[in-house]
Each structure stands twice: as structure tokens, then as C-alpha cells.
Design an enzyme around this catalytic site. Structure first.
Site, PDB file in Angstrom:
ATOM      1  N   ASP A 111       0.833  -1.201   0.000  1.00 13.16           N
ATOM      2  CA  ASP A 111       0.000   0.000   0.000  1.00 13.16           C
ATOM      3  C   ASP A 111       0.872   1.258   0.000  1.00 13.16           C
ATOM      4  O   ASP A 111       1.984   1.254   0.539  1.00 13.16           O
ATOM      5  CB  ASP A 111      -0.902  -0.026   1.248  1.00 13.16           C
ATOM      6  CG  ASP A 111      -2.065   0.937   1.134  1.00 13.16           C
ATOM      7  OD1 ASP A 111      -2.291   1.493   0.036  1.00 13.16           O
ATOM      8  OD2 ASP A 111      -2.763   1.139   2.141  1.00 13.16           O
ATOM      9  N   ASN A 159     -10.831  -2.848  -5.798  1.00 15.01           N
ATOM     10  CA  ASN A 159     -10.079  -1.852  -6.574  1.00 15.01           C
ATOM     11  C   ASN A 159     -10.773  -1.450  -7.883  1.00 15.01           C
ATOM     12  O   ASN A 159     -10.396  -0.453  -8.505  1.00 15.01           O
ATOM     13  CB  ASN A 159      -8.648  -2.330  -6.861  1.00 15.01           C
ATOM     14  CG  ASN A 159      -7.746  -2.282  -5.644  1.00 15.01           C
ATOM     15  OD1 ASN A 159      -6.787  -3.048  -5.536  1.00 15.01           O
ATOM     16  ND2 ASN A 159      -8.025  -1.380  -4.699  1.00 15.01           N
TER      17      ASN A 159
HETATM   18  C1  FPP Z   1      -2.147   0.155  -3.208  1.00 10.87           C
HETATM   19  O1  FPP Z   1      -1.619   1.462  -3.178  1.00 10.87           O
HETATM   20  C2  FPP Z   1      -1.594  -0.549  -4.340  1.00 10.87           C
HETATM   21  C3  FPP Z   1      -2.325  -1.112  -5.336  1.00 10.87           C
HETATM   22  C4  FPP Z   1      -3.787  -1.112  -5.393  1.00 10.87           C
HETATM   23  C5  FPP Z   1      -1.652  -1.749  -6.474  1.00 10.87           C
HETATM   24  C6  FPP Z   1      -0.502  -2.631  -6.125  1.00 10.87           C
HETATM   25  C7  FPP Z   1       0.296  -2.784  -7.333  1.00 10.87           C
HETATM   26  C8  FPP Z   1       1.619  -2.747  -7.399  1.00 10.87           C
HETATM   27  C9  FPP Z   1       2.550  -2.669  -6.278  1.00 10.87           C
HETATM   28  C10 FPP Z   1       2.234  -2.745  -8.703  1.00 10.87           C
HETATM   29  C11 FPP Z   1       2.504  -3.913  -9.435  1.00 10.87           C
HETATM   30  C12 FPP Z   1       2.411  -5.273  -8.909  1.00 10.87           C
HETATM   31  C13 FPP Z   1       2.807  -6.296  -9.663  1.00 10.87           C
HETATM   32  C14 FPP Z   1       2.634  -7.680  -9.229  1.00 10.87           C
HETATM   33  C15 FPP Z   1       3.447  -6.061 -10.959  1.00 10.87           C
HETATM   34  P1  FPP Z   1      -2.613   2.677  -3.319  1.00 10.87           P
HETATM   35  O2  FPP Z   1      -2.734   3.029  -4.738  1.00 10.87           O
HETATM   36  O3  FPP Z   1      -3.913   2.353  -2.645  1.00 10.87           O
HETATM   37  O4  FPP Z   1      -1.861   3.791  -2.542  1.00 10.87           O
HETATM   38  P2  FPP Z   1      -2.519   4.976  -1.697  1.00 10.87           P
HETATM   39  O5  FPP Z   1      -3.190   4.347  -0.510  1.00 10.87           O
HETATM   40  O6  FPP Z   1      -1.343   5.806  -1.327  1.00 10.87           O
HETATM   41  O7  FPP Z   1      -3.479   5.694  -2.583  1.00 10.87           O
END
Ligand code: FPP
Length: 257
Positions: free
Chosen positions: A35, A83
């Protein structure tokens, strides 16, 4: 590559030797809620996808250090069933990142003896992505190093609901008797049926919730909620968390005698 000096993490397995000669077990299965990509990007005045790309680069580093830390199973939360509520721009950006990551990383992971699996519901994912996921699973099926599981369109409740549907079908067809259903039965229908339960679940970015991740499997997991945003997470930090895990007293509901 991380080496922890006092409770050193051995490369031979998940046993950690202490200075007083005791042996501490490191986590064999680590699960991570990655996250903080969005906030990491916003702090730099960049779009959220910039953070997801930086987050994807971290995945490689973390997978690479697993053998040294005695981590045999690594499970990462890449996209949840919730998501889909994000903007279309972010969703398509993430899907294209997954496609690119899988095509690009496929050979490298296979060469590093990593076995890749995906969990989650594939029905809503586009056919091209599902094909790449199948190919990567197939390509790495003989590998015996780190078992990397990527949760994609995954939700713990959704997984239990899908498992229950399959279990109910077996009961309806007479393959399974209701009297034989116990807590050993349901896990055999979960997406994770071939994996051990996670020993340690880590969530980055300062949020202290589990957000529908491995609900059944993490009943007795240890949790670490850390402030680091995922794109800043390092193998050194993982080594520190593994060492801390070794100091924990896991009783699984029993009383220590
Ligand atoms: C949460 O951060 C992250 C995600 C919903 C996506 C996770 C994906 C990756 C780490 C990238 C790629 C993974 C692979 C396997 C290639 P957020 O966007 O909710 O962050 P925030 O809470 O700061 O908004």
C-alpha cells in the site's frame, strides 16, 4: 543483500541463530499488502500510476531477497475485488502494468527458479491478461525456489464465497457428505489450497487494516503495520521484520507451560 548480524537470518532456511545459541524461526510464508503507491506519487507531484510503476520495481527486489531470508512463500496483494471502484484511467493503467510486468518478468522469474501462481477470480480480467497469467504459471511450474503468489482481482470474502459454492456443488452431487465438512475441508476449496497459511502479514503505508486479504488463512498470522510507503520498502526492512518475527511468541491459542 540483507544480512542481520545478531539474530542472523540464515540462507539455509528460516532458522535464525541468536547470540545465546538459541534458534529462532523466521517466517516461511510472508504475505504483503503493498500500500502507498498513490501517496508516494502524489508527494512527488506525479500521477498515481507513476507510484504503481515504482511499486512494481520493488516487487523484483523483494522476490530476490527471499531465499536469503529463508522465505519460501511470498504472497503479494496486487489488485483487490474492491479496486474496481477506482477511476477507469487507474484501472486500465494497472491492468496494462500487470500485462507488461508478466511479459517482461516471465523469463527472468523462470530463470531465477521462482514458481509463480495467481489467486483471485479471473472471470473479470481481460483475456490477454489471463493468457499471460496462465503462461507464467505454466512456464514456472517446475521451479522449486521461491513460491510467489500474486493476488489479482482477489478478495478474501469473494474467495470464501467461491470456495463454498464449489463445496456445495460437491455436497449436492454426493461427492462430499455434510457430516464430513470441518475446518480442514473448506481450505481445500480455497484458491490457496496448495499453500501453507502465512506466518507474517505486512502492510505498508501506515494503514492498520487487512482489507479483505487472506481472511481465512491469516487466522493465526503475525501482523506488521509499517509506515513505509510500498515504493520505499527495501530488502533491509524485510530482513528487520523477519528478525522481529523470530522474537515473537506464537502460541496458536495454547498456554505456554
Ligand atoms: C495500493 O496502493 C496498491 C495497489 C492497489 C496496487 C498494487 C500494485 C503494485 C505494487 C504494482 C505492481 C504489482 C505487480 C505484481 C506487478 P494505493 O494506490 O492504494 O496507494 P494509496 O493508498 O497511497 O493511494
Amino acid at each position: 543483500m540483507p544480512r542481520v548480524s545478531k539474530n542472523r537470518v540464515s540462507s539455509a532456511g528460516s532458522e535464525q541463530g541468536t547470540s545465546d545459541g538459541q534458534t529462532l524461526a523466521g517466517p516461511r510464508h510472508v504475505a504483503i499488502i503493498m500500500d502507498g503507491n498513490g501517496r508516494w506519487a502524489q508527494a512527488r507531484g506525479r500521477p498515481r500510476l507513476f507510484g504503481h510503476h515504482a511499486g512494481a520495481r520493488r516487487v523484483g527486489e523483494v522476490v530476490e531477497c527471499c531465499p536469503d531470508l529463508g522465505i519460501k512463500y511470498l504472497t503479494i496483494f496486487a489488485f483487490s475485488t474492491e479496486n474496481w471502484k477506482r477511476t477507469q484511467v487507474e484501472i486500465s493503467g494497472l491492468m496494462s502494468l500487470f500485462r507488461r510486468y508478466i511479459s517482461k518478468e516471465m523469463k527472468a522469474l523462470a530463470a531465477r527458479n521462482v514458481r509463480v501462481r495467481f489467486i483471485g477470480d479471473r472471470v473479470r480480467l481481460d483475456a490477454k491478461l489471463v493468457q499471460l497469467m496462465d503462461d507464467l504459471e505454466h512456464e514456472t511450474a517446475q521451479n522449486e525456489g521461491t513460491h510467489l503468489t500474486i493476488a489479482l482481482n482477489y478478495g478474501g470474502r469473494d474467495e470464501v464465497a467461491r470456495a463454498t459454492k464449489r463445496l456445495a456443488a460437491d455436497v449436492a452431487s454426493g461427492r462430499l457428505l455434510p457430516k464430513d465438512v470441518d475446518e480442514e475441508t473448506l481450505p481445500r476449496y480455497l484458491d490457496t489450497h496448495v499453500l501453507p497459511d502465512p506466518d507474517l502479514v505486512i502492510r505498508t503505508s501506515g494503514e492498520a487494516r487487512i482489507s479483505n486479504f487472506l481472511l481465512w488463512q491469516s487466522a493465526y498470522s503475525e501482523y506488521e503495520f509499517i509506515d513505509t510507503l510500498w515504493p520505499d520498502f527495501t530488502s533491509e526492512e524485510l530482513a528487520r521484520l523477519c528478525q522481529r518475527f523470530g522474537n515473537r511468541d506464537r502460541r496458536f491459542g495454547a498456554v505456554k507451560t
